[in-house]
Design an enzyme around this catalytic site. Sequence first.
Site, PDB file in Angstrom:
ATOM      1  CB  SER A  22      -0.932   0.007   1.221  1.00  0.00           C
ATOM      2  OG  SER A  22      -0.170  -0.067   2.407  1.00  0.00           O
ATOM      3  CG  ASN A 109      -3.721  -4.008  13.737  1.00  0.00           C
ATOM      4  OD1 ASN A 109      -3.134  -4.012  12.651  1.00  0.00           O
ATOM      5  ND2 ASN A 109      -4.111  -5.119  14.342  1.00  0.00           N
ATOM      6  CB  THR A 154     -41.389  24.614  -8.533  1.00  0.00           C
ATOM      7  OG1 THR A 154     -42.616  24.803  -9.228  1.00  0.00           O
ATOM      8  CG2 THR A 154     -41.258  25.680  -7.446  1.00  0.00           C
ATOM      9  CG  HIS A 155     -42.405  20.716 -10.848  1.00  0.00           C
ATOM     10  ND1 HIS A 155     -42.567  19.398 -10.512  1.00  0.00           N
ATOM     11  CD2 HIS A 155     -43.052  21.428  -9.883  1.00  0.00           C
ATOM     12  CE1 HIS A 155     -43.298  19.307  -9.402  1.00  0.00           C
ATOM     13  NE2 HIS A 155     -43.597  20.525  -9.000  1.00  0.00           N
ATOM     14  CB  SER A 276     -15.364  22.980 -29.680  1.00  0.00           C
ATOM     15  OG  SER A 276     -15.372  22.107 -30.799  1.00  0.00           O
ATOM     16  CE  LYS A 282     -20.091  23.706 -28.473  1.00  0.00           C
ATOM     17  NZ  LYS A 282     -21.380  23.662 -27.800  1.00  0.00           N
ATOM     18  CG  ASN A 284     -18.152  23.826 -24.969  1.00  0.00           C
ATOM     19  OD1 ASN A 284     -19.192  24.268 -25.445  1.00  0.00           O
ATOM     20  ND2 ASN A 284     -17.310  23.062 -25.654  1.00  0.00           N
ATOM     21  CD  GLU A 289     -20.330  20.790 -19.793  1.00  0.00           C
ATOM     22  OE1 GLU A 289     -20.199  19.705 -20.368  1.00  0.00           O
ATOM     23  OE2 GLU A 289     -20.160  21.874 -20.373  1.00  0.00           O
ATOM     24  CE1 TYR A 316      -5.967  -2.898   9.380  1.00  0.00           C
ATOM     25  CE2 TYR A 316      -5.100  -5.106   9.031  1.00  0.00           C
ATOM     26  CZ  TYR A 316      -5.319  -3.819   8.580  1.00  0.00           C
ATOM     27  OH  TYR A 316      -4.896  -3.442   7.337  1.00  0.00           O
ATOM     28  CD  GLN A 321      -3.166  -2.368   2.519  1.00  0.00           C
ATOM     29  OE1 GLN A 321      -2.507  -2.695   3.490  1.00  0.00           O
ATOM     30  NE2 GLN A 321      -2.906  -2.792   1.299  1.00  0.00           N
ATOM     31  CE  LYS A 324      -4.569   3.329   5.566  1.00  0.00           C
ATOM     32  NZ  LYS A 324      -5.382   2.079   5.457  1.00  0.00           N
TER      33      LYS A 324
END
Length: 475
Positions: A22, A109, A154-155, A276, A282, A284, A289, A316, A321, A324
């Site tokens: 690790s 541990n 709304t909606h 783009s 373009k 963007n 996003e 443990y 592990q 993380k």
Amino acid sequence: MALWGGRFAQGPAESVAALSRSVHFDWRLAPYDIRVNIAHLHGLTKSGVVSASDAQTIEGALVSLAADVQSGTFTFNDSDEDVHSAIERGLVAKIGPLGGAIRAGRSRNDLVVTDFKLYIIDHLLTVSNLVTQLIAALNAQAERHAGSIAPGFTHLQHAQPILFGHELAKHSQALLRDVDRISDWLERHSFSPLGAGALAGSGLQPSPEASAEELGFIGSLANSIDAVSDRDFIAEALFALSMIGIHLSRLGEEFTLWSTTEFGWVTVADEYSTGSSIMPQKKNPDIAELARGKAGRLVGNLTSVMVMLKGLPFAYNRDLQEDKEPVFDSMETLLLLLPAVTGMVATATFHPEIMQQGATAGFSLATEVADFLARKGVPFATAHEVAGACVKKCESAGIDLHELSDADFQAIHPGLTPEIRGVLTAEGAIASRTSSLGTSEQSVREQIAIAESENVLAQAWISSEQKRFSGMMSL
Ligand code: ARG
């Protein structure tokens, strides 16, 4: 370097070493590991397990190792299993077998979970600070547009006119809750697992409380088995980070929508837009996003830890592990994302003249008709029917509510006297929403002022915690 091996005739197979390794990701814990080792050493010195002069040698080596880690002159190598093994290798390289004395009375541990808690505290504070910078940017824009009229939805359909500052400042409220959640987290989880050993505690470390305080914790956890098993703090941190991600994604969705040609409410600054490769015209809203998209991985990280924990026996297990990488990823994602979103918000140009045009579209003043009658004592359900009848009439005549004649209003309901015209404007409707949380200009300005003062308090709290924490961490 492996920290075990005495009872094995053979080392692990290559595939096993590769799977269990690790260090390439938990190396991020190195500075915390050294600090925890020093606090533990102080306990061993108090109990007499390590003599004062040996302790001096070991501590000196750990302090110099911390500098080597920071400068990059010491790092992990292929033989290290995890960060704890690498740090012990570094210590032994400096002072020989005496370095191994540090292992008395503690296990990886309790060490790993103490290191990780410190990492999380440190990074949650940094994330909180970035969140407050976003709140400040939102509040400044909200203040600027506290008088700009816009349609409220709304909606995603026209609902009632509102002030655009009200729309922007709602995000500050959500983000203030995120900071508050982190402060709750700190209160609940600032307890140290150190001294739990493998699972049963130790007699060699007489005062885990003293080590806990030295590291900046409020105290020690109460039960050593719980101490090495508890990952609630990780799941809760990942939830807090996911919620921030979700708030950013909802903000991102709005900026994406508002910047379309159809809306035209916002122009995102060039520095916060992208182009783009094929369409030269373009521009963007990629930052917005990405803010929307990154929420997926944040929630995924929370989910992966929750599922890993489900049904896991206490104490443990190596499954742990897996706790993380999701945390590192969520923290690092937000450290990247938050400054970009803050920049996008701070530099955006909004177009109130365009928003205003739509404010009364879609019969969004119909509620004003119902409220007008309700103020006159007409039961609201009846008033609602009457207002609906006005909309119906307008729809069939192809006109707007304010274009109904006095006679039309009277024919629909005798309570619809000519004063109705006073509420049939966006300005009138907005001005009437005077409740403290409402959209009248005075209410909105007060809401922003309160949010800003809460934000300033949050910033003061974060910087005092950061100072306290860096004091604890400094060697
Ligand atoms: N690398 C391990 C982890 O991250 C450290 C603890 C290992 N403990 C053990 N008993 N194998 O969880």
